[in-house]
Structure formats: structure tokens, C-alpha cells
Design an enzyme around this catalytic site. Sequence first.
Site, short mmCIF file in Angstrom:
data_model
loop_
_atom_site.label_atom_id
_atom_site.label_comp_id
_atom_site.label_asym_id
_atom_site.label_seq_id
_atom_site.Cartn_x
_atom_site.Cartn_y
_atom_site.Cartn_z
N LYS A 1 0.83 -1.20 0.00
CA LYS A 1 0.00 0.00 0.00
C LYS A 1 0.86 1.24 0.00
O LYS A 1 1.86 1.30 0.71
CB LYS A 1 -0.87 -0.02 1.28
CG LYS A 1 -1.71 1.18 1.52
CD LYS A 1 -3.18 0.86 1.34
CE LYS A 1 -4.05 2.09 1.23
NZ LYS A 1 -3.81 2.90 0.04
N LYS B 1 5.76 2.58 8.13
CA LYS B 1 4.54 3.23 8.65
C LYS B 1 3.47 2.19 8.96
O LYS B 1 2.82 2.25 10.00
CB LYS B 1 3.97 4.21 7.61
CG LYS B 1 4.78 5.47 7.46
CD LYS B 1 4.13 6.45 6.50
CE LYS B 1 5.19 7.39 6.00
NZ LYS B 1 4.68 8.56 5.28
N LYS C 1 4.86 2.06 -3.39
CA LYS C 1 4.84 3.47 -3.78
C LYS C 1 4.94 3.56 -5.28
O LYS C 1 5.53 2.70 -5.93
CB LYS C 1 6.04 4.22 -3.17
CG LYS C 1 5.85 5.71 -3.09
CD LYS C 1 4.95 6.11 -1.93
CE LYS C 1 4.73 7.58 -1.83
NZ LYS C 1 4.18 7.96 -0.53
N THR D 1 -3.51 12.96 7.29
CA THR D 1 -2.08 13.05 7.55
C THR D 1 -1.83 14.17 8.56
O THR D 1 -1.13 13.99 9.56
CB THR D 1 -1.30 13.31 6.25
OG1 THR D 1 -1.59 12.24 5.35
CG2 THR D 1 0.19 13.39 6.49
N ASN E 1 -1.23 19.70 1.05
CA ASN E 1 -2.23 18.91 1.77
C ASN E 1 -1.82 18.77 3.23
O ASN E 1 -2.60 19.08 4.14
CB ASN E 1 -2.39 17.54 1.09
CG ASN E 1 -3.31 16.62 1.86
OD1 ASN E 1 -2.94 16.07 2.88
ND2 ASN E 1 -4.53 16.48 1.40
N SER F 1 -6.38 5.70 5.08
CA SER F 1 -6.50 4.94 3.83
C SER F 1 -6.90 3.50 4.13
O SER F 1 -7.72 2.90 3.43
CB SER F 1 -5.17 4.93 3.08
OG SER F 1 -5.10 6.00 2.18
P1 NAD Z 1 1.58 18.93 -1.74
O1 NAD Z 1 2.06 18.78 -3.13
O2 NAD Z 1 0.12 19.09 -1.47
O3 NAD Z 1 2.34 20.18 -1.05
C1 NAD Z 1 3.73 20.33 -1.04
C2 NAD Z 1 4.06 21.71 -0.46
O4 NAD Z 1 5.50 21.83 -0.38
C3 NAD Z 1 3.61 22.89 -1.33
O5 NAD Z 1 3.24 23.97 -0.50
C4 NAD Z 1 4.88 23.24 -2.12
O6 NAD Z 1 4.89 24.58 -2.60
C5 NAD Z 1 5.93 23.01 -1.04
N1 NAD Z 1 7.27 22.82 -1.59
C6 NAD Z 1 7.64 22.10 -2.67
N2 NAD Z 1 8.98 22.19 -2.86
C7 NAD Z 1 9.45 22.96 -1.87
C8 NAD Z 1 10.74 23.44 -1.52
N3 NAD Z 1 11.82 23.14 -2.24
N4 NAD Z 1 10.86 24.22 -0.41
C9 NAD Z 1 9.78 24.54 0.31
N5 NAD Z 1 8.53 24.15 0.02
C10 NAD Z 1 8.37 23.37 -1.05
O7 NAD Z 1 2.17 17.63 -0.96
P2 NAD Z 1 1.64 16.96 0.39
O8 NAD Z 1 0.68 15.90 0.04
O9 NAD Z 1 1.26 18.02 1.39
O10 NAD Z 1 2.98 16.23 0.87
C11 NAD Z 1 4.04 16.94 1.52
C12 NAD Z 1 4.97 15.92 2.16
O11 NAD Z 1 4.24 15.11 3.08
C13 NAD Z 1 5.63 14.94 1.17
O12 NAD Z 1 6.91 14.60 1.64
C14 NAD Z 1 4.73 13.74 1.24
O13 NAD Z 1 5.36 12.55 0.83
C15 NAD Z 1 4.39 13.75 2.72
N6 NAD Z 1 3.19 13.00 3.04
C16 NAD Z 1 1.98 13.35 2.52
C17 NAD Z 1 0.87 12.59 2.84
C18 NAD Z 1 -0.50 12.96 2.34
O14 NAD Z 1 -1.45 12.26 2.72
N7 NAD Z 1 -0.68 14.01 1.56
C19 NAD Z 1 1.00 11.46 3.65
C20 NAD Z 1 2.25 11.14 4.18
C21 NAD Z 1 3.34 11.92 3.85
#
Ligand code: NAD
Length: 416
Positions: free
Chosen positions: A72, A96, A108, A192, A223, A350
Site C-alpha cells: 500500500k 509506517k 509506492k 495526515t 495537503n 486509507s
Molecule cells: P503537496 O504537493 O500538497 O504540497 C507540497 C508543499 O510543499 C507545497 O506547498 C509546495 O509549494 C511546497 N514545496 C515544494 N517544494 C518545496 C521546496 N523546495 N521548499 C519549500 N517548500 C516546497 O504535498 P503533500 O501531500 O502536502 O505532501 C508533503 C509531504 O508530506 C511529502 O513529503 C509527502 O510525501 C508527505 N506525506 C503526505 C501525505 C499525504 O497524505 N498528503 C501522507 C504522508 C506523507
Amino acid sequence: MTGMDNNNVLTSTQIVIEEALRKLGYGDDMIELLKEPMRLLTVRIPVRMDDGKTRVFIGYRAQHNDAVGPTKGGVRFHPDVNEIEVKALSIWMSLKCGIANLPYGGGKGGIICDPRKMSFRELERLSRGYVRAISQIVGPTKDIPAPDVMTNAQIMAWMMDEYSRIREFDSPGFITGKPLVLGGSLGRESATAKGVAIMIDEAMSKKGIAVAGSRVVIQGFGNAGSFLAKFMHDAGAKVIAISDVNGALYNEQGLDIEDLMDRRDSFGTVTNLFKDTISNEELLALECDVLVPAAIENQITASNADSIRAKIIVEAANGPTTLEATRMVTDKGILLIPDVLASAGGVIVSYFEWVQNNQGYYWTEAEVDDKLREMMVRGFNNVYELHTLKKVDMRLAAYMVGVRKMAEAVRLRGWV
Ligand code: NAD
């Protein structure tokens, strides 16, 4: 832990996996099996673009290990997606799931693309093409995708529809993070962030800090980061800085999070609307109670770890702190809640979505939230206890808790 600062996310993960398995008493054969995904599929996806030309996109799906159950994990759309990252992310998903005690191994996926430069229809064709390309190795009892960086509920809907057409039966359990009307779960979108907020609560109580009035800094306003900012703001904390890819906003009195949420676009970008911004580097060095990296990998490294002035770091993003930086901040007395624990809320809800799909019976948001809290707190306590009992840092403790069920399942199945 190694003395070198290794920014290669896969190599760093392998170093900690090996250390965790050795501490748990396993030998070379188990390490050899679990240090890499058991399967990595690379696909080339032809997509008819709006200008009539065909572009070929490269996509991946990695499956770490299925001894515990189906794999997953999310699908990422980003120009920097690559084989090494997808492999590391699949291993993190295993950890996780292990920490949360879910009946899954880690998986992934990713596609090298820039969705910010693609139309809605091009994204639909790409999403459907990806599912056709990987359909043989995924499914509700094989490998269940979900959203990740720059993928969302609409993309999950197209993917679920494509899979259901290929299989010729309705298959909501093929993918999670779907819109509610297509079998999504209440509470999934913000899960998250909710999980991260629960981890902040737990970490603050260990450090004797009250949430109300505390100062929180969040890197990333997508997100994970934006919902977290809202939850912390609602809980009475002051979110003094947030950032996106363009820069960071800072106000010692606390930012107006609701206004920022209204102004952010679907890619989590907001700061280009404002003039007086600071850099991401400056944001990381702000004095605060909690620093939450919620953007991308390798943000806290040996070169800036010394400048961190937070009391607690909670990793909402995957892999934001290198191994050397982990050692440096731990030595400074900063409590670090590692990614594989802190951001498990997404995969936990999820899992709830998948259970509801399989049963055809749907839960209330309160049920989802209660069960999420219970699992996150249990995970935190297991990791924190091992950290104090075995005198290992929080990341190694999390890896030990995360990998032990999988190693046991591998052994019982007779693979090693
Ligand atoms: P997203 O695409 O919704 O948001 C990413 C954010 O990071 C945006 O605001 C973007 O502008 C910013 N960003 C991108 N590059 C950057 C940089 N170089 N410096 C500063 N800011 C930067 O992504 P998300 O879903 O919020 O995921 C963010 C992190 O959390 C990732 O590492 C992802 O793997 C992890 N994560 C997300 C989830 C989920 O359910 N969405 C779950 C577990 C982990």
C-alpha cells in the site's frame, strides 16, 4: 549511525533498516531481503497531449514486501520522481504500516511529470494510462495506491474508474483517497495532518509544553502543511511561519491561517501573492517550539542542523532530515518525531477507507478520528518506550517497531 551525511534517501534508509534488524537479532539474510523492494516495475506511458502530439511519460511502481499482506502506498506526480526515491518511499510505507500495525506491506508509485504544466484532460489520460500500465501487479488484494505529492481525489477517481473498467467490476478497494461519493472515507483528506497534530500533542506533553500559545513553524503549505496549520491554529497554537516552494511568510504574532487557506492554490502555493517573504532557509532557523517540515526530502542537513532552534521537530514530509542531521539535532536535545511515525495518519485512514470499501459499510467522521487517534498514540508510545528503554534515537526506535512484524511474518512464511 553513520558519521557521513548521506542525502541518498535509499542508502540512508538501508543503513537504518540494517541497524534496526541487527538490534532485533536478525542476520544478513533478512537484511538482504528487506533492504530493497521485492518488485519495481518501470513503465512508459504514451499520452496524447492537447496539441495532438504523443508524449511518453516514465512511471514506476515499487512493492517493498508482501509478507504481512498486500502492499500500500501513494502515487506521486513530480518532475524529480526517480527509481531511488520510489524504492525508498516504498520501504518507508512498510515502516509506517508496521508502526500503525496495519495488515499491509509498503508500496509506492510515481510518474515523472509536471502536473502544474498539464491540462485537466492530459492529467486524466496520464492517470488512466498509468493504471493500464501497472494493472497486472495492483488490485484490492495485491497493492493499493493512494494520493501523494501533486495527486488528489480527482486523480484517484480516474484511476479507480480505469481499474474497474479493466476488471469489469466496481473496485473501490483498488485505491484510497477517493472522493466521498466514490467510496472515499470521511476524514481522509486531512488525515495526515490530523495524525501530525496528534504527534505534536504527544511530543509537547513529553517536553512539558502547552499547545495553547506555543509557536509552530511549518515548511510546505500543501495537503499536509495547510491542514496542519489550521488544526494547530484551532488548538490555540500560534503558527508563526509557513512556506511553499517560492518562499516563506513570517509573523511573530501568528499568521492568519484561514485567509492563507482561502488564498492557496491546489498545488499548495500562496507566498507569491505576498511581498514581504523570507526564505525557506530562514524559516527553518526560526526560534519556535515545534518545527514541522511538510514539503520535500533533505531539508534539514548537516549544513543547517546547527542553526535549528526548535524544541521539537515533527516530520510530516517523507525524509526531510538526513541521518547526520538526525544525530546533530538529537545531540542538541531536540525531540525528533520521525516521518515513518509522524505522517502515518494518511495510510491509517486509507486503511479505514479500504476496510469500509470491502465491507460496503461506512463510518462517521468521529469514528474515523477516534480510531486514528488511538492508532497514532499507540504507535507513538511503542516508539517512545523503545527509544528510552534501548537508548536509541527516535528514528532507529521507529524503524525497529516498524520492521519487526514484517521480519516475523517473513520468518514464519519460511522465506528466510
Ligand atoms: P503537496 O504537493 O500538497 O504540497 C507540497 C508543499 O510543499 C507545497 O506547498 C509546495 O509549494 C511546497 N514545496 C515544494 N517544494 C518545496 C521546496 N523546495 N521548499 C519549500 N517548500 C516546497 O504535498 P503533500 O501531500 O502536502 O505532501 C508533503 C509531504 O508530506 C511529502 O513529503 C509527502 O510525501 C508527505 N506525506 C503526505 C501525505 C499525504 O497524505 N498528503 C501522507 C504522508 C506523507
